[in-house]
Design a protein around this motif. Structure first.
Motif, PDB file in Angstrom:
ATOM      1  N   VAL A  96       0.829  -1.206   0.000  1.00  0.00           N
ATOM      2  CA  VAL A  96       0.000   0.000   0.000  1.00  0.00           C
ATOM      3  C   VAL A  96       0.864   1.258   0.000  1.00  0.00           C
ATOM      4  N   ALA A  97       0.587   2.171  -0.918  1.00  0.00           N
ATOM      5  CA  ALA A  97       1.244   3.474  -0.956  1.00  0.00           C
ATOM      6  C   ALA A  97       0.353   4.484  -0.229  1.00  0.00           C
ATOM      7  N   PRO A  98       0.831   5.116   0.841  1.00  0.00           N
ATOM      8  CA  PRO A  98      -0.005   6.059   1.587  1.00  0.00           C
ATOM      9  C   PRO A  98       0.254   7.513   1.175  1.00  0.00           C
ATOM     10  N   PHE A  99      -0.815   8.270   1.017  1.00  0.00           N
ATOM     11  CA  PHE A  99      -0.714   9.682   0.666  1.00  0.00           C
ATOM     12  C   PHE A  99      -1.669  10.498   1.529  1.00  0.00           C
ATOM     13  N   LYS A 100      -1.320  11.779   1.679  1.00  0.00           N
ATOM     14  CA  LYS A 100      -2.168  12.737   2.380  1.00  0.00           C
ATOM     15  C   LYS A 100      -2.312  13.978   1.520  1.00  0.00           C
ATOM     16  N   VAL A 101      -3.533  14.468   1.375  1.00  0.00           N
ATOM     17  CA  VAL A 101      -3.772  15.693   0.631  1.00  0.00           C
ATOM     18  C   VAL A 101      -3.400  16.885   1.502  1.00  0.00           C
ATOM     19  N   GLY A 102      -2.672  17.838   0.922  1.00  0.00           N
ATOM     20  CA  GLY A 102      -2.353  19.063   1.635  1.00  0.00           C
ATOM     21  C   GLY A 102      -1.007  19.042   2.325  1.00  0.00           C
ATOM     22  N   PRO A 103      -0.737  20.075   3.140  1.00  0.00           N
ATOM     23  CA  PRO A 103       0.592  20.255   3.728  1.00  0.00           C
ATOM     24  C   PRO A 103       0.797  19.550   5.066  1.00  0.00           C
ATOM     25  N   ASP A 104      -0.126  18.699   5.467  1.00  0.00           N
ATOM     26  CA  ASP A 104      -0.062  18.039   6.780  1.00  0.00           C
ATOM     27  C   ASP A 104       1.202  17.198   6.926  1.00  0.00           C
ATOM     28  N   TYR A 105       1.894  17.355   8.070  1.00  0.00           N
ATOM     29  CA  TYR A 105       3.088  16.551   8.354  1.00  0.00           C
ATOM     30  C   TYR A 105       2.801  15.396   9.315  1.00  0.00           C
ATOM     31  N   ILE A 106       1.712  15.484  10.065  1.00  0.00           N
ATOM     32  CA  ILE A 106       1.508  14.554  11.181  1.00  0.00           C
ATOM     33  C   ILE A 106       0.833  13.265  10.720  1.00  0.00           C
ATOM     34  N   ASP A 107      -0.268  13.380   9.986  1.00  0.00           N
ATOM     35  CA  ASP A 107      -0.965  12.176   9.528  1.00  0.00           C
ATOM     36  C   ASP A 107      -0.063  11.238   8.724  1.00  0.00           C
ATOM     37  N   PRO A 108       0.810  11.764   7.829  1.00  0.00           N
ATOM     38  CA  PRO A 108       1.667  10.836   7.076  1.00  0.00           C
ATOM     39  C   PRO A 108       2.579   9.993   7.949  1.00  0.00           C
ATOM     40  N   GLY A 109       2.903  10.458   9.155  1.00  0.00           N
ATOM     41  CA  GLY A 109       3.702   9.634  10.059  1.00  0.00           C
ATOM     42  C   GLY A 109       2.956   8.383  10.488  1.00  0.00           C
ATOM     43  N   TYR A 110       1.657   8.510  10.763  1.00  0.00           N
ATOM     44  CA  TYR A 110       0.839   7.350  11.113  1.00  0.00           C
ATOM     45  C   TYR A 110       0.591   6.470   9.897  1.00  0.00           C
ATOM     46  N   HIS A 111       0.393   7.103   8.740  1.00  0.00           N
ATOM     47  CA  HIS A 111       0.258   6.325   7.510  1.00  0.00           C
ATOM     48  C   HIS A 111       1.509   5.479   7.274  1.00  0.00           C
ATOM     49  N   GLY A 112       2.679   6.092   7.490  1.00  0.00           N
ATOM     50  CA  GLY A 112       3.930   5.377   7.264  1.00  0.00           C
ATOM     51  C   GLY A 112       4.085   4.179   8.171  1.00  0.00           C
ATOM     52  N   LEU A 113       3.677   4.331   9.430  1.00  0.00           N
ATOM     53  CA  LEU A 113       3.719   3.186  10.351  1.00  0.00           C
ATOM     54  C   LEU A 113       2.820   2.065   9.845  1.00  0.00           C
ATOM     55  N   ALA A 114       1.631   2.433   9.376  1.00  0.00           N
ATOM     56  CA  ALA A 114       0.669   1.420   8.918  1.00  0.00           C
ATOM     57  C   ALA A 114       1.134   0.741   7.632  1.00  0.00           C
ATOM     58  N   ALA A 115       1.785   1.502   6.743  1.00  0.00           N
ATOM     59  CA  ALA A 115       2.149   0.966   5.423  1.00  0.00           C
ATOM     60  C   ALA A 115       3.527   0.322   5.406  1.00  0.00           C
ATOM     61  N   GLY A 116       4.391   0.719   6.340  1.00  0.00           N
ATOM     62  CA  GLY A 116       5.760   0.227   6.306  1.00  0.00           C
ATOM     63  C   GLY A 116       6.587   0.897   5.226  1.00  0.00           C
ATOM     64  N   ARG A 117       6.157   2.086   4.804  1.00  0.00           N
ATOM     65  CA  ARG A 117       6.894   2.876   3.821  1.00  0.00           C
ATOM     66  C   ARG A 117       6.511   4.336   4.041  1.00  0.00           C
ATOM     67  N   PRO A 118       7.310   5.292   3.545  1.00  0.00           N
ATOM     68  CA  PRO A 118       7.034   6.692   3.869  1.00  0.00           C
ATOM     69  C   PRO A 118       5.658   7.162   3.416  1.00  0.00           C
ATOM     70  N   GLY A 119       4.991   7.904   4.305  1.00  0.00           N
ATOM     71  CA  GLY A 119       3.783   8.600   3.899  1.00  0.00           C
ATOM     72  C   GLY A 119       4.169   9.852   3.136  1.00  0.00           C
ATOM     73  N   ARG A 120       3.460  10.159   2.065  1.00  0.00           N
ATOM     74  CA  ARG A 120       3.799  11.306   1.223  1.00  0.00           C
ATOM     75  C   ARG A 120       2.590  12.217   1.058  1.00  0.00           C
ATOM     76  N   ASN A 121       2.875  13.458   0.640  1.00  0.00           N
ATOM     77  CA  ASN A 121       1.824  14.467   0.489  1.00  0.00           C
ATOM     78  C   ASN A 121       1.576  14.772  -0.985  1.00  0.00           C
ATOM     79  N   LEU A 122       0.333  15.108  -1.294  1.00  0.00           N
ATOM     80  CA  LEU A 122      -0.059  15.594  -2.615  1.00  0.00           C
ATOM     81  C   LEU A 122      -0.699  16.960  -2.416  1.00  0.00           C
ATOM     82  N   ASP A 123       0.037  18.016  -2.763  1.00  0.00           N
ATOM     83  CA  ASP A 123      -0.420  19.379  -2.491  1.00  0.00           C
ATOM     84  C   ASP A 123      -0.168  20.259  -3.713  1.00  0.00           C
ATOM     85  N   PRO A 124      -1.176  20.433  -4.565  1.00  0.00           N
ATOM     86  CA  PRO A 124      -0.979  21.237  -5.769  1.00  0.00           C
ATOM     87  C   PRO A 124      -0.668  22.703  -5.478  1.00  0.00           C
TER      88      PRO A 124
END
Length: 469
Positions: A36-64
């Motif tokens: 699973v590739a985890p992403f977060k919309v917007g500039p959030d730094y905190i949620d991707p840390g939890y996503h990364g723990l769940a996925a076992g790979r870095p959480g990344r952001n998509l912010d146009p």
């Protein structure tokens, strides 16, 4: 290349349970055998840390807003390589984004809806079921028909009160032709301690964060139809994955001169400095830097440091311990006087002041910092006021402010940049001291690759001119 299919987790409004659901879904799908590739919309730094723990790979952001709309799909393709499924957690309500009085389109810039449309991915709407009954059908009808470019693929009911309550809600969803992909019971909320800017970052929360992610995973695995979610996932995008080296080459900036070895760029990490984008280190490395992460709470600058990055985070929560490492603070102050290139954002700015909530800091910036009474939050269209190791006077870029601290007793210094506030007032912010660029503004390196090349070039120059005899 084969595009990784995705689902977008959205909600009618903030507080509906998106982060719990998205994190648990990432963990449950991974447990079921998906990559699973985890992403977060917007500039959030905190949620991707939890996503990364769940996925076992870095959480990344998509912010146009921060990287430009043209980079969203390439960054998605880059971050989802090697995966068979992607989960994209939205921001705020589905259609909420940057507030722009001149925008007449139904989809706001930086909104979850904009990202879903760019990816061609279906939206799963997470609904807080408390207080809802048959009228849920009207709400869902509105979200499903508001914009024809958004495909609402299903609903997950959160905080359902009883079996009868679930039956009524499922009937409401059926009335508008939306499948229910899961129903989570109303129960004691999963406890993940929060503070003024959201959840406590996973790095800070340690074992408790891992336990929380496991609990979210268990909850979703028990109450969501994972096979139906996986079958729903699609993405109709094509293109070339974002590549750090190619981005740098396109800028025309040359980071290293002939004969330069890769300079050591130290990046502050650990519990106090958790706000960073994965692409930042990737760009620094692609520019030729040797990136070394260290923890300012108890470590010193890596030997041979020629550039220093101090990202955002919560230094006010660790001020006493940061101050106690006075050997590091003294070394940073001395190296700054010698011309060490330093890039400090938000928490990094606070760390370089004289004091933070009364605790002595590095003293590179002639100001005192303290926890303030209000949250400063929002995107900024900034113009660079003074040259630094990253930016040139007159350049324009977008950044994001996100803090509850303020500077007091600040001596005059050349400002980093200026922008126009919603009130119409011109704000001048940040400081350029020696070769230090310090500011409250968070920027996304993928949107500013030239600045990363310049910073590594400045680090290489420092390494060359300050090499031991």
């Amino acid at each position: 290349m084969v595009t990784t299919p995705a689902v977008v987790i959205a909600a009618p409004a903030s507080g509906s349970g998106k982060t719990t659901l998205a994190t648990g879904l990432i963990g449950a799908l991974r447990r079921a055998g998906h990559r699973v590739a985890p992403f977060k919309v917007g500039p959030d730094y905190i949620d991707p840390g939890y996503h990364g723990l769940a996925a076992g790979r870095p959480g990344r952001n998509l912010d146009p807003v921060l990287v430009g709309a043209e980079r969203v799909v390439p960054l998605y393709l880059h971050g989802s390589q090697g995966c068979d499924l992607a989960v994209v957690e939205g921001v705020m309500g589905l259609f909420d984004g940057r507030i722009d009085e001149h925008n007449t389109e139904p989809i706001a810039e930086g909104s979850t809806a904009q990202i879903a449309a760019m990816l061609g991915a279906p939206v799963i709407l997470v609904v807080d079921a408390r207080g809802h009954s048959q009228s849920l059908a009207a709400l869902l009808h509105g979200f499903a028909t508001y914009d024809s470019g958004i495909r609402l693929g299903g609903v997950i009911l959160n905080r359902v009160g009883s079996e009868r309550h679930e039956q009524v809600l499922r009937a409401a969803c059926a009335r508008v032709g939306l499948p229910v992909l899961g129903a989570l019971p109303r129960m004691a909320e999963l406890v993940v301690p929060s503070r003024h800017l959201g959840l406590i970052p996973a790095v800070e929360h340690g074992a408790a964060a891992r336990d929380a992610v496991e609990a979210m995973t268990d909850l979703v695995a028990a109450h969501v139809d994972l096979a139906a979610v996986a079958a729903l996932a699609t993405a109709s995008v094509t293109g070339t994955p974002w590549d750090a080296a190619e981005e740098l080459a396109a800028t025309g900036e040359s980071a290293l001169a002939a004969g330069d070895s890769g300079p050591i760029v130290a990046v502050a990490g650990g519990p106090a400095f958790t706000f960073g984008y994965a692409e930042h280190r990737e760009l620094l490395a692609a520019a030729g830097a040797r990136v070394e992460v260290f923890d300012p709470l108890h470590e010193q600058l890596p030997s041979g440091t020629a550039g220093l990055v101090v990202p955002g985070g919560f230094p006010e929560e660790h001020a006493a311990d940061l101050s106690a490492n006075n050997g590091l603070l003294s070394a940073i102050a001395e190296q700054a006087r010698r011309g060490l290139p330093i890039h400090a954002e938000c928490a990094g700015l606070l760390y370089l002041t004289r004091t933070l909530d009364g605790h002595p800091m590095a003293g590179v910036i002639d100001a005192e910092a303290e926890f303030g009474p209000r949250l400063t939050l929002g995107y900024r269209d900034a113009v660079v006021l003074n040259d630094s190791p990253l930016w040139r006077t007159g350049e324009r870029l977008r950044g994001h402010e996100f803090h509850r601290t303020r500077l007091v007793a600040a001596a005059p210094a050349p400002n980093a940049w200026a922008w126009r506030a919603p009130s119409g007032e011109t704000v001048r912010e940040g400081a350029i001291v020696h070769q230090v660029h310090a500011s409250y503004l968070h920027t996304h390196p993928a949107g500013n690759p030239g600045a990363m090349a310049r910073f590594v070039a400045a680090a290489a120059d420092f390494a060359r001119t300050h090499a031991p005899a």
